[in-house]
Scaffold this motif. Sequence first.
Motif, short mmCIF file in Angstrom:
data_model
loop_
_atom_site.label_atom_id
_atom_site.label_comp_id
_atom_site.label_asym_id
_atom_site.label_seq_id
_atom_site.Cartn_x
_atom_site.Cartn_y
_atom_site.Cartn_z
N ASN A 40 37.56 25.58 -27.42
CA ASN A 40 38.39 24.38 -28.44
C ASN A 40 37.04 23.75 -29.21
OD1 ASN A 40 40.11 22.58 -29.45
ND2 ASN A 40 39.96 21.33 -27.68
N TRP A 41 36.47 24.76 -30.04
CA TRP A 41 35.01 24.14 -30.52
C TRP A 41 35.60 23.79 -31.95
CZ3 TRP A 41 31.73 29.36 -30.16
CH2 TRP A 41 31.51 29.32 -28.89
N LYS A 42 34.82 22.69 -32.54
CA LYS A 42 34.89 22.18 -33.88
C LYS A 42 34.02 22.87 -34.68
CE LYS A 42 37.42 18.82 -32.43
NZ LYS A 42 38.83 19.16 -32.23
N ARG A 43 34.03 22.86 -35.90
CA ARG A 43 33.03 23.63 -36.90
C ARG A 43 31.67 23.29 -36.62
NH1 ARG A 43 32.40 22.17 -42.64
NH2 ARG A 43 33.78 20.40 -41.89
N GLN A 44 31.26 22.12 -36.24
CA GLN A 44 29.96 21.79 -36.03
C GLN A 44 29.18 22.55 -34.78
OE1 GLN A 44 27.65 20.29 -38.19
NE2 GLN A 44 26.29 20.66 -36.56
N THR A 45 30.05 22.62 -33.86
CA THR A 45 29.53 23.30 -32.74
C THR A 45 29.20 24.64 -32.92
OG1 THR A 45 31.23 21.83 -31.24
CG2 THR A 45 30.38 24.13 -30.44
N LEU A 46 30.20 25.45 -33.77
CA LEU A 46 29.99 26.85 -34.21
C LEU A 46 28.69 27.12 -34.91
CD1 LEU A 46 30.77 29.91 -34.11
CD2 LEU A 46 32.32 29.24 -36.04
N ASN A 47 28.71 25.82 -36.07
CA ASN A 47 27.48 26.07 -36.89
C ASN A 47 26.14 25.55 -36.06
OD1 ASN A 47 28.73 26.64 -39.19
ND2 ASN A 47 29.08 24.48 -39.36
N THR A 48 26.19 24.96 -35.11
CA THR A 48 24.96 24.83 -34.11
C THR A 48 24.51 26.09 -33.40
OG1 THR A 48 25.46 22.41 -33.84
CG2 THR A 48 24.00 23.27 -32.05
N LEU A 49 25.66 26.70 -32.86
CA LEU A 49 25.29 27.95 -32.12
C LEU A 49 24.86 29.05 -33.07
CD1 LEU A 49 28.26 27.69 -29.60
CD2 LEU A 49 25.87 27.54 -29.04
N LEU A 50 25.56 29.18 -34.19
CA LEU A 50 25.12 30.08 -35.10
C LEU A 50 23.48 29.92 -35.85
CD1 LEU A 50 28.40 30.64 -37.31
CD2 LEU A 50 27.34 32.34 -35.64
N SER A 51 23.50 28.68 -35.78
CA SER A 51 21.91 28.38 -36.36
C SER A 51 20.89 28.69 -35.15
CB SER A 51 21.72 26.65 -36.48
OG SER A 51 20.69 26.61 -36.85
#
Length: 123
Positions: A40-51
């Motif tokens: 149940n991730w938000k966009r910012q969570t995904l962006n942090t992990l992708l970074s």
Amino acid sequence: MKDRYKLADAEREILMVLWEYTEPIQTKDLLELVNLRGRNWKRQTLNTLLSRLEKKGIVNRKYAYVQAALSEKELLQRQTQEILDDFYGGKLGDFCAALVGDTKIRKEDAEELNALIDKMQNK
């Protein structure tokens, strides 16, 4: 230890989705696919992990698209090499001895290892 290729469970989940696609995928679609798998991730969570994955050289991002930079096999090889270098000083014999421990090697396994050694020496 460098831990360059060490992955958190969440990072691995992202890669599992990316490895299913050969073309770059939009991050919004990636978020939807990951969330369909129970997150149940938000966009910012995904962006942090992708970074984090991008800094490790495991994914490539361009604009709103992301793609795995390494195949699953390539990543596993690099993780194994990192363990070999960090824990066994790059000595393959010490690494193999640690894998086997006190266990007796079956004849079939020994033959397979010898064939692999022969193959690698002839490369």
